[in-house]
Design an enzyme around this catalytic site. Structure first.
Site, PDB file in Angstrom:
ATOM      1  N   CYS A  55     -30.826  76.942 -16.272  1.00 20.38           N
ATOM      2  CA  CYS A  55     -30.778  77.261 -14.841  1.00 20.38           C
ATOM      3  C   CYS A  55     -31.931  78.158 -14.431  1.00 20.38           C
ATOM      4  O   CYS A  55     -32.200  78.331 -13.254  1.00 20.38           O
ATOM      5  CB  CYS A  55     -29.450  77.918 -14.479  1.00 20.38           C
ATOM      6  SG  CYS A  55     -29.162  79.465 -15.339  1.00 20.38           S
ATOM      7  N   CYS A  84     -22.781  81.955 -17.355  1.00 19.44           N
ATOM      8  CA  CYS A  84     -23.366  83.079 -16.616  1.00 19.44           C
ATOM      9  C   CYS A  84     -22.906  84.406 -17.230  1.00 19.44           C
ATOM     10  O   CYS A  84     -23.690  85.360 -17.312  1.00 19.44           O
ATOM     11  CB  CYS A  84     -22.976  83.013 -15.147  1.00 19.44           C
ATOM     12  SG  CYS A  84     -23.135  81.357 -14.439  1.00 19.44           S
TER      13      CYS A  84
END
Ligand code: FES
Length: 127
Positions: A35, A104
């Site tokens: 990402c 994350c």
């Protein structure tokens, strides 16, 4: 059911411990190649205790909320405990995260470990 918990949204909208620490004792920076998000954690360490922790995160909302919660969780804690903080514990403290966002929270675990490693290399103290 909402995708994100209220607690996660709160830490995203009002992140705790944003910024850097001048003369930090350990700094860890990690990124997720997929990402492109980056997280940097600064630690102030005294007597084997994390006196202060701050972060700079260029990333998604879940990464920001994870850094905010992770820094809150490690402040005032002995390094032995800090080392064992898992991304799961961070996600649980945020009242859960959607499965596709768990990576994350992994950034927070990795950034803290990187900062501890940096501290250990600088000082020669084993963590
Ligand atoms: Fe990359 Fe959240 S999408 S850290």
């Amino acid at each position: 059911m909402a995708l994100y918990s209220e607690k996660l949204m709160d830490h995203f909208r009002h992140p705790r411990n944003v910024g850097s620490i001048e003369n930090a004792d350990g700094v860890g920076e990690v990124g997720n190649a997929k990402c492109g998000d980056i997280m940097k954690i600064y630690l102030k360490i005294n007597n084997n205790v994390v006196e202060d922790a701050k972060f700079e995160t260029f990333g998604c909302g879940s990464a920001i909320a994870s850094s905010s919660m992770a820094t809150e969780l490690i402040k005032g804690k002995p390094l032995g405990e800090v080392k064992q903080l898992t991304n799961k514990a961070v996600a649980e403290a945020l009242d859960g995260m959607p499965p596709h966002k768990m990576h994350c929270s992994v950034l927070a675990e990795e950034a803290i470990l990187a900062a501890l490693k940096d501290y250990s290399e600088r000082t020669g103290n084993a963590v």
